[in-house]
Design a protein around this motif. Structure first.
Motif, PDB file in Angstrom:
ATOM      1  N   LEU A  91      -8.593  25.244  -6.548  1.00  0.00           N
ATOM      2  CA  LEU A  91      -9.352  24.158  -7.176  1.00  0.00           C
ATOM      3  C   LEU A  91      -9.220  22.828  -6.422  1.00  0.00           C
ATOM      4  CD1 LEU A  91      -8.624  24.819 -10.924  1.00  0.00           C
ATOM      5  CD2 LEU A  91     -10.311  25.873  -9.453  1.00  0.00           C
ATOM      6  N   GLY A  92      -7.996  22.518  -6.004  1.00  0.00           N
ATOM      7  CA  GLY A  92      -7.788  21.228  -5.323  1.00  0.00           C
ATOM      8  C   GLY A  92      -7.944  20.079  -6.305  1.00  0.00           C
ATOM      9  N   ALA A  93      -8.537  18.977  -5.835  1.00  0.00           N
ATOM     10  CA  ALA A  93      -8.797  17.805  -6.677  1.00  0.00           C
ATOM     11  C   ALA A  93      -7.522  17.241  -7.299  1.00  0.00           C
ATOM     12  CB  ALA A  93      -9.822  18.134  -7.752  1.00  0.00           C
ATOM     13  N   TYR A  94      -6.481  17.113  -6.483  1.00  0.00           N
ATOM     14  CA  TYR A  94      -5.250  16.498  -6.976  1.00  0.00           C
ATOM     15  C   TYR A  94      -5.312  14.991  -6.730  1.00  0.00           C
ATOM     16  CZ  TYR A  94      -3.457  21.244  -7.119  1.00  0.00           C
ATOM     17  OH  TYR A  94      -3.290  22.573  -7.407  1.00  0.00           O
ATOM     18  N   SER A  95      -4.759  14.249  -7.649  1.00  0.00           N
ATOM     19  CA  SER A  95      -4.656  12.800  -7.440  1.00  0.00           C
ATOM     20  C   SER A  95      -3.223  12.383  -7.749  1.00  0.00           C
ATOM     21  CB  SER A  95      -5.643  12.054  -8.321  1.00  0.00           C
ATOM     22  OG  SER A  95      -5.434  12.392  -9.671  1.00  0.00           O
ATOM     23  N   VAL A  96      -2.881  11.187  -7.319  1.00  0.00           N
ATOM     24  CA  VAL A  96      -1.520  10.694  -7.531  1.00  0.00           C
ATOM     25  C   VAL A  96      -1.585   9.470  -8.436  1.00  0.00           C
ATOM     26  CG1 VAL A  96       0.493   9.658  -6.401  1.00  0.00           C
ATOM     27  CG2 VAL A  96      -0.696  11.582  -5.320  1.00  0.00           C
ATOM     28  N   GLU A  97      -0.846   9.538  -9.531  1.00  0.00           N
ATOM     29  CA  GLU A  97      -0.853   8.432 -10.486  1.00  0.00           C
ATOM     30  C   GLU A  97       0.474   7.675 -10.373  1.00  0.00           C
ATOM     31  OE1 GLU A  97      -2.763   8.370 -14.748  1.00  0.00           O
ATOM     32  OE2 GLU A  97      -0.659   8.958 -14.889  1.00  0.00           O
ATOM     33  N   ILE A  98       0.364   6.392 -10.050  1.00  0.00           N
ATOM     34  CA  ILE A  98       1.587   5.574  -9.939  1.00  0.00           C
ATOM     35  C   ILE A  98       1.820   4.918 -11.294  1.00  0.00           C
ATOM     36  CG2 ILE A  98       2.779   3.785  -8.610  1.00  0.00           C
ATOM     37  CD1 ILE A  98       0.700   4.154  -6.419  1.00  0.00           C
ATOM     38  N   THR A  99       2.951   5.218 -11.891  1.00  0.00           N
ATOM     39  CA  THR A  99       3.225   4.687 -13.239  1.00  0.00           C
ATOM     40  C   THR A  99       4.151   3.470 -13.190  1.00  0.00           C
ATOM     41  OG1 THR A  99       4.937   6.378 -13.395  1.00  0.00           O
ATOM     42  CG2 THR A  99       2.846   6.851 -14.477  1.00  0.00           C
ATOM     43  N   GLU A 100       4.899   3.331 -12.097  1.00  0.00           N
ATOM     44  CA  GLU A 100       5.838   2.203 -11.986  1.00  0.00           C
ATOM     45  C   GLU A 100       5.727   1.636 -10.567  1.00  0.00           C
ATOM     46  OE1 GLU A 100       8.105   0.382 -13.775  1.00  0.00           O
ATOM     47  OE2 GLU A 100       8.489  -0.564 -11.840  1.00  0.00           O
ATOM     48  N   PHE A 101       5.318   0.373 -10.464  1.00  0.00           N
ATOM     49  CA  PHE A 101       5.153  -0.199  -9.118  1.00  0.00           C
ATOM     50  C   PHE A 101       5.640  -1.639  -9.058  1.00  0.00           C
ATOM     51  CE2 PHE A 101       1.382  -1.826 -11.036  1.00  0.00           C
ATOM     52  CZ  PHE A 101       0.785  -0.732 -11.687  1.00  0.00           C
ATOM     53  N   SER A 102       6.730  -1.908  -9.797  1.00  0.00           N
ATOM     54  CA  SER A 102       7.270  -3.272  -9.758  1.00  0.00           C
ATOM     55  C   SER A 102       7.761  -3.622  -8.352  1.00  0.00           C
ATOM     56  CB  SER A 102       8.400  -3.418 -10.779  1.00  0.00           C
ATOM     57  OG  SER A 102       9.313  -2.345 -10.632  1.00  0.00           O
ATOM     58  N   ASN A 103       8.175  -2.565  -7.617  1.00  0.00           N
ATOM     59  CA  ASN A 103       8.624  -2.783  -6.239  1.00  0.00           C
ATOM     60  C   ASN A 103       7.416  -2.685  -5.297  1.00  0.00           C
ATOM     61  OD1 ASN A 103      10.281  -3.110  -4.091  1.00  0.00           O
ATOM     62  ND2 ASN A 103      11.368  -1.167  -4.313  1.00  0.00           N
ATOM     63  N   SER A 104       6.399  -3.521  -5.568  1.00  0.00           N
ATOM     64  CA  SER A 104       5.112  -3.350  -4.874  1.00  0.00           C
ATOM     65  C   SER A 104       5.195  -3.597  -3.363  1.00  0.00           C
ATOM     66  CB  SER A 104       4.057  -4.260  -5.493  1.00  0.00           C
ATOM     67  OG  SER A 104       4.422  -5.590  -5.306  1.00  0.00           O
ATOM     68  N   ALA A 105       6.122  -4.429  -2.924  1.00  0.00           N
ATOM     69  CA  ALA A 105       6.215  -4.739  -1.479  1.00  0.00           C
ATOM     70  C   ALA A 105       6.521  -3.487  -0.664  1.00  0.00           C
ATOM     71  CB  ALA A 105       7.291  -5.787  -1.254  1.00  0.00           C
ATOM     72  N   SER A 106       7.324  -2.593  -1.191  1.00  0.00           N
ATOM     73  CA  SER A 106       7.650  -1.377  -0.433  1.00  0.00           C
ATOM     74  C   SER A 106       6.653  -0.244  -0.690  1.00  0.00           C
ATOM     75  CB  SER A 106       9.080  -0.908  -0.748  1.00  0.00           C
ATOM     76  OG  SER A 106       9.254  -0.853  -2.142  1.00  0.00           O
ATOM     77  N   ILE A 107       5.950  -0.326  -1.837  1.00  0.00           N
ATOM     78  CA  ILE A 107       4.968   0.744  -2.152  1.00  0.00           C
ATOM     79  C   ILE A 107       3.647   0.480  -1.422  1.00  0.00           C
ATOM     80  CG2 ILE A 107       3.604   1.803  -4.020  1.00  0.00           C
ATOM     81  CD1 ILE A 107       5.974   1.182  -5.872  1.00  0.00           C
ATOM     82  N   ALA A 108       3.301  -0.819  -1.297  1.00  0.00           N
ATOM     83  CA  ALA A 108       1.993  -1.191  -0.725  1.00  0.00           C
ATOM     84  C   ALA A 108       1.703  -0.548   0.636  1.00  0.00           C
ATOM     85  CB  ALA A 108       1.871  -2.701  -0.636  1.00  0.00           C
ATOM     86  N   PRO A 109       2.671  -0.514   1.601  1.00  0.00           N
ATOM     87  CA  PRO A 109       2.347   0.104   2.897  1.00  0.00           C
ATOM     88  C   PRO A 109       1.968   1.588   2.773  1.00  0.00           C
ATOM     89  CG  PRO A 109       4.371  -1.181   3.047  1.00  0.00           C
ATOM     90  CD  PRO A 109       4.013  -1.127   1.606  1.00  0.00           C
ATOM     91  N   ILE A 110       2.635   2.291   1.848  1.00  0.00           N
ATOM     92  CA  ILE A 110       2.321   3.730   1.672  1.00  0.00           C
ATOM     93  C   ILE A 110       0.914   3.858   1.074  1.00  0.00           C
ATOM     94  CG2 ILE A 110       3.044   5.877   0.536  1.00  0.00           C
ATOM     95  CD1 ILE A 110       5.851   4.412   0.216  1.00  0.00           C
ATOM     96  N   LEU A 111       0.683   3.044   0.042  1.00  0.00           N
ATOM     97  CA  LEU A 111      -0.613   3.090  -0.650  1.00  0.00           C
ATOM     98  C   LEU A 111      -1.755   2.676   0.286  1.00  0.00           C
ATOM     99  CD1 LEU A 111      -1.889   3.613  -3.394  1.00  0.00           C
ATOM    100  CD2 LEU A 111      -1.484   1.226  -3.984  1.00  0.00           C
TER     101      LEU A 111
END
Lengths: 340, 281
Positions: A91-111
């Motif tokens: 089927l595929g069609a997987y998505s990623v849901e970010i529920t906690e991103f207070s540490n946005s400075a380190s998450i932003a480059p990945i996103l």
């Protein structure tokens, strides 16, 4: 019994459905409007299933017997298998849901890498999400493994993310499903290419076959040209006076053919050209006047008069044919559907 | 003179590969170097525009997508233009598909217009009900009770959970019906089983070749206006003042038509010379 039962069913349902259009009886109306249509939907779904099985059987027989063109049959089976796998298994069609991103400075480059944005833009996106809300990456993840690696990176960067899969059925219309990918990148270009080839064949066939052989062919040719030019913007830029001149010259050619006299032909040409030119100077050469010689107007007239008359005649003929066939089915005269 | 006539006769049996190359150039060049030919809306396109223009914010429009990738160049531009017009007026848009490929076409159009251009919210401003097999039976089912045909939308959400589906149960609950159709099932079936019996205002957009078949319904007033093929789409784009792919395609179509007409005329000149010679000898 084997013959009579299907005929009786067809006749009964046929009568009830017919009466449903004319009788204001709630039970019959409800049957015709709701139940019968739902039966039809169920049958149509099964018909698709049977159609698919039939296609597979026919193509498989072709391959097994090595009949002419069997490689195409093999390709059809392969295409079917791939579509089936994409629609029902992978089927595929997987998505990623970010529920906690207070540490946005380190998450932003990945996103940023996942959504094709720069890091600053991604940080801005994350900064406007209210606390408690989530952010879903809708990049196409065909496999769970692909989504899993992104989840691991986000979790390692101090955030919290989860994998979400599109619901069964909804995955068809979701970007990131294999079926959706197949439709957009295989089926769409192939289908469009096949249809686009028509333009080339139309041009080639017109060149060879569209000839003025008799009156009917001439009529068809002239109306074809008017429709072709009148429907497109370039037709609207051809002055009615240019067409008027062509008509005058065509009439002069007719005079020449009819009388076979040079003087008459000369009078027709010169007289005609003079009349058109004087009329043009008097009226100021408006592009769309006289309307009778303006291609879009002529095209519109052909569409709305001779064409509609012909279309109506065909429709009435088809309607009468359907009526006659339906009566034959309802009365049990037509039995082709039970193989007779 | 005789040599020139010989040349024309020989050219009359032109290799079809030469014709293919000329047509390819006639289509491609205007796409790279647009001519910007002015587009004049026809009465039937104007009629569609006027019907949509009369709708008010909050009115409900049912759009049916009945075309696939093969007819996408003709129908998709008009579907996009119509969506733009409807959503710019805050009309609520409900989409069904009688063709399986129609769902993908609808998704593409919605993504382009509803999501990216107008930022509309799914379930509040627009909804994609999806595809169901059954052709006329589906239309008849929608006329009777939408929820018996669609229990869930294309995303798998129950219709009762979608805010904009509240109070929408039958085709007669809609203020406008539009069929973007490339064949069967399509416009004719929508007229026969929905618009006509229920009395909902209906317009349509079809391929150029289908216009002949649908025109009697337009003339009788059962359909309010028709967008015919790519020219129809370009006319609608000019009416709403947003040029799109229909407008840019019209230059290519204009030049291609001119080239085809030129081929026909040239073929006939060659045919006449040949016929005259055969009569002579």
């Amino acid at each position: 019994m084997k013959r009579q039962l299907p005929i009786a069913i067809a006749a009964t349902i046929g009568f009830i459905t017919l009466f449903g259009w004319f009788v204001e009886e709630p039970t019959i109306k409800s049957f015709v409007d709701d139940d019968a249509t739902q039966w039809f939907d169920i049958l149509a779904s099964f018909a698709m299933f049977l159609g698919a099985l039939n296609l597979l059987k026919m193509q498989a027989m072709k391959v097994i017997r090595k009949q002419r063109g069997w490689p195409y049959a093999a390709l059809a089976i392969a295409g079917f298998t791939f579509s089936f796998t994409a629609g029902f298994i992978m089927l595929g069609a997987y998505s990623v849901e970010i529920t906690e991103f207070s540490n946005s400075a380190s998450i932003a480059p990945i996103l940023a890498g996942e959504i094709n944005q720069d890091v600053l833009g991604t940080q801005n996106i994350l900064s406007v999400i209210p606390p408690g809300d989530t952010y879903t990456i809708r990049a196409p993840y065909f496999t769970e493994g692909g989504a899993e690696s992104v989840v691991e990176q986000i979790n390692a960067a101090g955030g919290t993310a989860e994998i979400r899969a599109a619901e069964w059925g909804a995955h068809i219309a979701t970007r990131g499903s294999l079926f959706n990918w197949m439709f957009r990148f295989i089926f769409t270009p192939l289908s469009a290419t096949m249809f686009a080839l028509l333009a080339f064949f139309v041009a080639s066939a017109s060149f060879r076959a569209f000839k003025i052989r008799n009156f009917e062919a001439t009529l068809l040719l002239i109306s074809g040209i008017i429709i072709m030019l009148g429907r497109v913007p370039i037709g609207g830029n051809i002055s009615a006076w240019f067409i008027f001149y062509i008509v005058v010259l065509a009439l002069a050619a007719g005079v020449n053919t009819w009388f076979k006299n040079r003087t008459y032909t000369l009078i027709a040409v010169v007289g005609g050209l003079l009349v058109v030119t004087i009329a043009g100077f008097i009226t100021g050469w408006p592009i769309d006047q006289p309307g009778i010689f303006y291609l879009p107007v002529l095209q519109d007239w052909i569409y709305n008069n001779p064409n509609v008359a012909g279309a109506r005649a065909i429709m009435i003929g088809i309607g009468l044919g359907i009526f006659a066939s339906s009566i034959r089915y309802i009365l049990g005269i037509e039995k082709s559907y039970i193989g007779e | 003179m005789e040599k020139f006539l010989d040349f024309i006769v020989r050219a009359g049996s032109l290799d079809r590969r030469v014709i293919f190359v000329v047509i390819a150039l006639a289509v491609m060049l205007p796409l790279f170097f647009p001519l910007g030919l002015p587009i004049r809306p026809t009465n039937s396109s104007q009629q569609v525009y006027d019907v949509v223009e009369e709708l008010e914010a909050g009115d409900k429009a049912l759009l049916s997508f009945e075309y696939g990738p093969s007819t996408k160049p003709e129908i998709h531009p008009m579907a996009v233009a119509l969506l733009r017009h409807l959503l710019s007026k805050d009309v609520k848009v409900y989409i069904t598909c009688l063709w399986p490929d129609g769902q993908f076409m609808a998704l593409e159009a919605l993504e382009q217009v509803a999501d990216k251009q107008y930022g509309k919210v799914y379930g509040e401003d627009y909804v994609l009900l999806g595809y169901r097999p059954g052709a006329e039976a589906i239309i008849k089912g929608l006329v009777s009770n939408i929820r018996k045909v669609f229990t869930v939308d294309s995303q798998g959400d129950f219709l009762d959970d979608i805010p904009m589906m509240a109070g929408v149960n039958q085709v007669k609950d809609f203020d406008f019906l539009f069929s973007a159709s490339a064949g069967y099932p399509g416009t004719v079936e929508w007229v026969q089983y929905a618009a006509d019996p229920v009395g909902v205002t209906m317009s349509t957009g079809t391929t150029s070749i289908q216009v002949n078949e649908v025109m009697p319904y337009v003339q009788s007033g059962q359909i309010k206006g028709i967008l015919g093929g790519m020219p129809g789409a370009a006319e609608y784009e000019s009416l709403i003042g947003q040029a799109g792919i229909g407008t840019s395609g019209m230059d290519a179509q204009s030049v291609a038509h001119i080239v085809i007409v030129a081929f026909i005329i040239f073929g006939n000149i060659s045919f006449f010379i040949e016929r005259r010679r055969s009569k002579k000898y």
